[in-house]
Scaffold this motif. Structure first.
Motif, PDB file in Angstrom:
ATOM      1  N   ARG A   1      27.419  25.224 -14.277  1.00 37.07           N
ATOM      2  CA  ARG A   1      27.834  24.216 -15.219  1.00 37.07           C
ATOM      3  C   ARG A   1      26.727  23.195 -15.155  1.00 37.07           C
ATOM      4  N   PRO A   2      26.565  22.620 -16.381  1.00 37.31           N
ATOM      5  CA  PRO A   2      25.442  21.587 -16.560  1.00 37.31           C
ATOM      6  C   PRO A   2      25.239  20.682 -15.552  1.00 37.31           C
ATOM      7  N   GLY A   3      24.225  20.445 -15.135  1.00 35.89           N
ATOM      8  CA  GLY A   3      23.896  19.615 -13.871  1.00 35.89           C
ATOM      9  C   GLY A   3      23.937  20.152 -12.564  1.00 35.89           C
ATOM     10  N   ASP A   4      24.429  21.440 -12.267  1.00 39.03           N
ATOM     11  CA  ASP A   4      24.271  22.187 -11.229  1.00 39.03           C
ATOM     12  C   ASP A   4      22.777  22.645 -11.063  1.00 39.03           C
ATOM     13  N   ALA A   5      22.282  22.631  -9.548  1.00 36.34           N
ATOM     14  CA  ALA A   5      21.052  22.997  -9.229  1.00 36.34           C
ATOM     15  C   ALA A   5      20.903  24.652  -9.009  1.00 36.34           C
ATOM     16  N   VAL A   6      19.538  24.842  -9.036  1.00 41.17           N
ATOM     17  CA  VAL A   6      19.181  26.219  -8.804  1.00 41.17           C
ATOM     18  C   VAL A   6      17.801  26.171  -8.007  1.00 41.17           C
ATOM     19  N   ALA A   7      17.653  26.911  -7.095  1.00 45.90           N
ATOM     20  CA  ALA A   7      16.495  26.915  -6.438  1.00 45.90           C
ATOM     21  C   ALA A   7      15.662  27.920  -7.167  1.00 45.90           C
ATOM     22  N   VAL A   8      14.282  27.555  -7.380  1.00 45.64           N
ATOM     23  CA  VAL A   8      13.266  28.532  -8.176  1.00 45.64           C
ATOM     24  C   VAL A   8      12.084  28.504  -7.297  1.00 45.64           C
ATOM     25  N   GLU A   9      11.426  29.341  -7.343  1.00 43.67           N
ATOM     26  CA  GLU A   9      10.029  29.653  -6.829  1.00 43.67           C
ATOM     27  C   GLU A   9       9.029  28.635  -7.449  1.00 43.67           C
ATOM     28  N   ASP A  10       8.224  28.119  -6.455  1.00 41.95           N
ATOM     29  CA  ASP A  10       7.305  27.252  -6.926  1.00 41.95           C
ATOM     30  C   ASP A  10       5.918  27.303  -6.131  1.00 41.95           C
ATOM     31  N   PRO A  11       5.096  27.873  -6.852  1.00 42.78           N
ATOM     32  CA  PRO A  11       4.916  28.367  -8.314  1.00 42.78           C
ATOM     33  C   PRO A  11       5.865  29.733  -8.575  1.00 42.78           C
ATOM     34  N   GLY A  12       6.079  29.668  -9.869  1.00 46.41           N
ATOM     35  CA  GLY A  12       7.016  30.519 -10.298  1.00 46.41           C
ATOM     36  C   GLY A  12       6.787  31.105 -11.664  1.00 46.41           C
ATOM     37  N   PHE A  13       7.542  31.815 -12.097  1.00 46.19           N
ATOM     38  CA  PHE A  13       7.530  32.742 -13.559  1.00 46.19           C
ATOM     39  C   PHE A  13       7.865  31.706 -14.662  1.00 46.19           C
ATOM     40  N   HIS A  14       6.773  31.140 -15.325  1.00 45.26           N
ATOM     41  CA  HIS A  14       6.883  30.129 -16.327  1.00 45.26           C
ATOM     42  C   HIS A  14       8.312  30.242 -17.318  1.00 45.26           C
ATOM     43  N   HIS A  15       8.613  31.385 -17.789  1.00 46.33           N
ATOM     44  CA  HIS A  15       9.626  31.587 -18.505  1.00 46.33           C
ATOM     45  C   HIS A  15      10.831  31.066 -17.886  1.00 46.33           C
ATOM     46  N   LEU A  16      11.062  31.652 -16.651  1.00 48.07           N
ATOM     47  CA  LEU A  16      12.207  31.377 -15.835  1.00 48.07           C
ATOM     48  C   LEU A  16      12.472  29.568 -15.606  1.00 48.07           C
ATOM     49  N   LEU A  17      10.983  28.798 -15.466  1.00 50.20           N
ATOM     50  CA  LEU A  17      10.840  27.352 -15.199  1.00 50.20           C
ATOM     51  C   LEU A  17      11.278  26.726 -16.584  1.00 50.20           C
ATOM     52  N   ASP A  18      11.329  27.407 -17.669  1.00 52.01           N
ATOM     53  CA  ASP A  18      11.627  27.033 -19.114  1.00 52.01           C
ATOM     54  C   ASP A  18      13.002  27.353 -19.208  1.00 52.01           C
ATOM     55  N   LEU A  19      13.540  28.348 -18.819  1.00 55.63           N
ATOM     56  CA  LEU A  19      15.035  28.667 -19.039  1.00 55.63           C
ATOM     57  C   LEU A  19      16.018  27.983 -18.426  1.00 55.63           C
ATOM     58  N   VAL A  20      15.746  27.581 -16.912  1.00 54.32           N
ATOM     59  CA  VAL A  20      16.634  27.075 -16.359  1.00 54.32           C
ATOM     60  C   VAL A  20      16.998  25.525 -16.716  1.00 54.32           C
ATOM     61  N   PRO A  21      15.924  24.730 -17.143  1.00 58.14           N
ATOM     62  CA  PRO A  21      16.562  23.149 -17.680  1.00 58.14           C
ATOM     63  C   PRO A  21      17.047  23.496 -19.008  1.00 58.14           C
ATOM     64  N   ALA A  22      16.679  24.599 -19.851  1.00 63.31           N
ATOM     65  CA  ALA A  22      17.343  24.880 -21.154  1.00 63.31           C
ATOM     66  C   ALA A  22      18.789  25.131 -21.011  1.00 63.31           C
ATOM     67  N   LEU A  23      19.297  25.714 -19.713  1.00 63.39           N
ATOM     68  CA  LEU A  23      20.557  25.909 -19.698  1.00 63.39           C
ATOM     69  C   LEU A  23      21.351  24.549 -19.327  1.00 63.39           C
ATOM     70  N   GLY A  24      20.659  23.439 -19.061  1.00 65.68           N
ATOM     71  CA  GLY A  24      21.201  22.186 -18.642  1.00 65.68           C
ATOM     72  C   GLY A  24      21.278  22.420 -17.135  1.00 65.68           C
ATOM     73  N   LEU A  25      20.526  22.952 -16.464  1.00 69.98           N
ATOM     74  CA  LEU A  25      20.519  23.121 -15.019  1.00 69.98           C
ATOM     75  C   LEU A  25      19.509  22.373 -14.373  1.00 69.98           C
ATOM     76  N   ARG A  26      19.524  21.883 -13.130  1.00 72.69           N
ATOM     77  CA  ARG A  26      18.451  21.363 -12.304  1.00 72.69           C
ATOM     78  C   ARG A  26      17.778  22.230 -11.626  1.00 72.69           C
ATOM     79  N   MET A  27      16.646  22.142 -11.602  1.00 73.44           N
ATOM     80  CA  MET A  27      15.485  23.271 -10.736  1.00 73.44           C
ATOM     81  C   MET A  27      15.384  22.464  -9.392  1.00 73.44           C
ATOM     82  N   VAL A  28      15.591  23.164  -8.330  1.00 78.15           N
ATOM     83  CA  VAL A  28      14.880  22.546  -7.071  1.00 78.15           C
ATOM     84  C   VAL A  28      13.942  23.434  -6.561  1.00 78.15           C
ATOM     85  N   PRO A  29      12.708  22.999  -6.650  1.00 75.44           N
ATOM     86  CA  PRO A  29      11.395  23.735  -6.289  1.00 75.44           C
ATOM     87  C   PRO A  29      11.557  24.270  -4.769  1.00 75.44           C
TER      88      PRO A  29
END
Length: 439
Positions: free
Chosen positions: A167-195
């Motif tokens: 749900r919006p506001g939930d956190a997702v662990a993402v690779e850093d550095p990572g695939f730029h389209h995924l790094l754009d997608l996660v916040p676009a879904l209202g989710l928080r990125m944790v690098p």
């Protein structure tokens, strides 16, 4: 800060809509700063809380990001408006796009005849022949394949998986550095990125442990051919990560194995470890053709059922014409040989650049995939310096959250002889940058 565009509105929704309109129409560009909350509140005659609520909505929808003391700025890839990759300047060698060499892509041959059907394909969304091929593809590498499903590419699949689980506001662990389209997608879904920091073996255990303890509800990672670094799991790293993930069985783990056929390394996957919630996504665009927007997905029963339930309510199914085309390519021995030749060539070209850079004392990494990641002190100086030498490479900023600066060089179309020339030019650019910027 952008001064041409005047934000309006007397409610949080009105202010957010005004900012969105500015982004959509191009009046507010990526990186443009929005006014501080209190100042905009004074200008509009509203309370600071109203402006703060508007900014929060914009953040949750992926239009803006907050950069601490840097304030609130328009996101690099806002979730509205039509943004396209920058055009490669005429006369430059394009090593920025991350694309495969067309010489190793087969000619697409859609089915010659497509008979009309009554109704829709919702009752049978997957062609049995392609379903069996997909199962065999995953099973070849030890990925459980009792259940598979299809999607319209990796990003489509990841978006659906996350939107059904979180749900919006939930956190997702993402690779850093990572695939730029995924790094754009996660916040676009209202989710928080944790690098989560990445080294040449993928996500680092300490960084993943910290993300899990911080309460992430999903983990997005690549087992091999990671973009942009080319990182790939080793058995030892896989086992370390699995031990951590088993302490958090409710966390959904999504592997993006988009380079499965051309990574140049064997599969070492978290998906083989018996996790409770998992999915692995494989696409064909890198080895069969960029226009084939199809992905195969293996996963646990709950995850796949939720994915398919959402898909049935939206697009319904992947085009059967597309499915037949993919099935024909996956079962063609000639295509298999062409793909294998491509994988060998990509490995040779990747190693050639790493070796050529190493001869000048330039450290780089690229253990698998189509690109090489080169740490540098000043990305802009290197990108612009190489441009003057006729090369077009990607600044690392688009792939990073907190990771150190670097540039990504796609080696898929770079012959070894040209790699030596590029390395020489790279060394010269670094020398110029050191003289100009003090190192």
């Amino acid at each position: 800060m952008a001064t041409q565009y005047s934000i309006s509105g007397t409610t949080a929704k009105g202010i957010a809509a005004s900012v969105e309109r500015g982004v959509t129409e191009g009046e507010l560009a990526p990186g443009d700063a929005l006014p501080p909350v209190r100042r905009l509140a004074d200008e509009l005659g509203v309370s600071p809380g109203t402006v703060a609520t508007a900014y929060k909505e914009l953040r949750q929808r992926g239009l803006v990001v907050t950069r601490g003391r840097g304030g609130t700025v328009v996101a690099e890839a806002p979730s509205v408006a039509s943004r396209r990759p920058p055009r490669v300047p005429e006369g430059l060698v394009d090593l920025a796009g991350g694309h495969p060499d067309p010489a190793f892509l087969p000619v697409l041959r859609p089915p010659a005849e497509v008979r009309p059907v009554y109704g829709s394909h919702r009752a049978a969304p997957r062609l049995p022949a392609l379903e069996e091929l997909a199962r065999a593809w995953f099973a070849r590498d030890g990925v459980p394949a009792e259940r598979v499903t299809f999607a319209h590419g990796a990003l489509d699949c990841v978006a659906r998986l996350l939107s059904t689980e979180l749900r919006p506001g939930d956190a997702v662990a993402v690779e850093d550095p990572g695939f730029h389209h995924l790094l754009d997608l996660v916040p676009a879904l209202g989710l928080r990125m944790v690098p989560v920091a990445v080294d040449r073996e993928g996500m680092t255990p300490d960084a993943l442990r910290a993300a899990l303890r911080a309460g992430v509800r999903a983990v997005l990672c690549s087992p091999r051919g990671q973009s942009p670094t080319g990182a790939c799991f080793t058995p030892e790293r896989r086992d370390e990560l699995v031990a951590l993930l088993r302490e958090f069985p409710e966390v959904l783990v999504v592997e993006d194995d988009h380079n499965a056929e051309i990574s140049g390394v064997a599969s070492v996957s978290l998906a083989t470890a018996g996790l409770e919630r998992w999915a692995q996504v494989r696409t064909v665009s890198k080895h069969l053709g960029i226009d084939l927007r199809w992905a195969g997905v293996a996963g646990d029963p709950v995850t796949l059922a939720r994915h398919d339930g959402r898909m049935l309510m939206t697009s319904g199914w992947v085009s059967h014409v597309l499915q037949e085309t993919v099935a024909g390519l996956l079962s063609d021995p000639g295509v298999t040989r062409l793909v294998a030749a491509g994988e060998a060539a990509y490995a040779e070209r990747r190693r050639a650049l790493i070796d050529a850079l190493g001869a000048y004392g330039i450290r780089s990494t690229g253990p698998s995939g189509l690109s090489v990641w080169v740490p540098v002190r000043d990305e802009s100086a290197v990108v612009n310096g190489l441009r003057t030498q006729g090369w077009w490479v990607a600044a690392g900023a688009r792939f990073r959250i907190a990771a150190p600066t670097a540039v990504r060089i796609t080696t898929a179309t770079l012959p070894p002889a040209d790699a030596r020339r590029l390395a020489s030019d790279f060394a010269a650019v670094l020398g110029d940058a050191q003289a100009t910027y003090g190192g």
